[in-house]
Write an enzyme that holds these catalytic residues in place. Sequence first.
Site, PDB file in Angstrom:
ATOM      1  CG  ASP A  23      -1.708   1.227   1.407  1.00  0.00           C
ATOM      2  OD1 ASP A  23      -2.371   1.640   0.439  1.00  0.00           O
ATOM      3  OD2 ASP A  23      -1.677   1.803   2.507  1.00  0.00           O
ATOM      4  CG  ASP A  25      -1.667   7.696  -0.300  1.00  0.00           C
ATOM      5  OD1 ASP A  25      -1.271   8.866  -0.312  1.00  0.00           O
ATOM      6  OD2 ASP A  25      -1.930   7.054  -1.342  1.00  0.00           O
ATOM      7  CG  ASP A 201      -2.532   3.128   6.190  1.00  0.00           C
ATOM      8  OD1 ASP A 201      -2.859   4.259   6.595  1.00  0.00           O
ATOM      9  OD2 ASP A 201      -2.809   2.720   5.055  1.00  0.00           O
TER      10      ASP A 201
END
Length: 254
Positions: A23, A25, A201
């Site tokens: 991932d 961001d 996240d």
Amino acid sequence: MGSESTDDAAPPLIEEDWAVFLDVDGSLAEHAPTPSDVRIDPQLMQALPKLAELCGGAVALVSGRSIQALDDLFAPLDIAAMAGLHGLERRGHGGAHAAPEMGADFLELARQAEAIAAEYPGALVEYKGGCLFLHWRSAPDAAASFSSFAERVREQLAGHRLHPGAHGIEIRPIGVDKGIAIAAFMEEAPFRGRRPVFIGDDPADEPGFAVVNAFDGVSVLVGGDRPTSARYRLDNPRRVRQWLFASLDRKQAA
């Protein structure tokens, strides 16, 4: 989701027979007030081609951003494998799967969302391929208006689901998530037969953790302590980058 929370153990260093899914961001790069403000660490830019070499090309970005946005963000790197819009569009070593065109009804809803955003400086609307993203990280007062709008949209967009986050809401087609994208990559060369690792996240990354766990892989949550099925944790994107650099340093030393 799986366990109440992940343990605080850092993941093992990357091995040559792994498939690495990242991932962007909040995982590789720190969040910024708007997506266009995000910057990629120069050391990471140098490390990603080396990581791809270490893993035989089995490295892919798996993001809510579009593939075009990822290409722009990581330019001038040419990253062969990406899943954009949570997997609605995908590019691999063997070809690409484009996002569908947006119909007039969808574009009208996007226009309505932009009208709401205009009332809250810093609020942001993104849309492509049947995905509509409402961001209020820089405009928290927009949360209530965007949330009410999203509930109305749920009734108008058949086949879509709402995916609330800490600083926004994503409206995307049912049957689209990062886990499905990772599973598709795992059926293709050079990912097939490798042990997957996925770094993410937020709650939108949980389907990716679940798929990686099903492969007996390495699932890594970045940041806060929350319910998750990830088996490992790194505190922040800086620690993620350090972990990647350490994996490459060990290979170089060997």
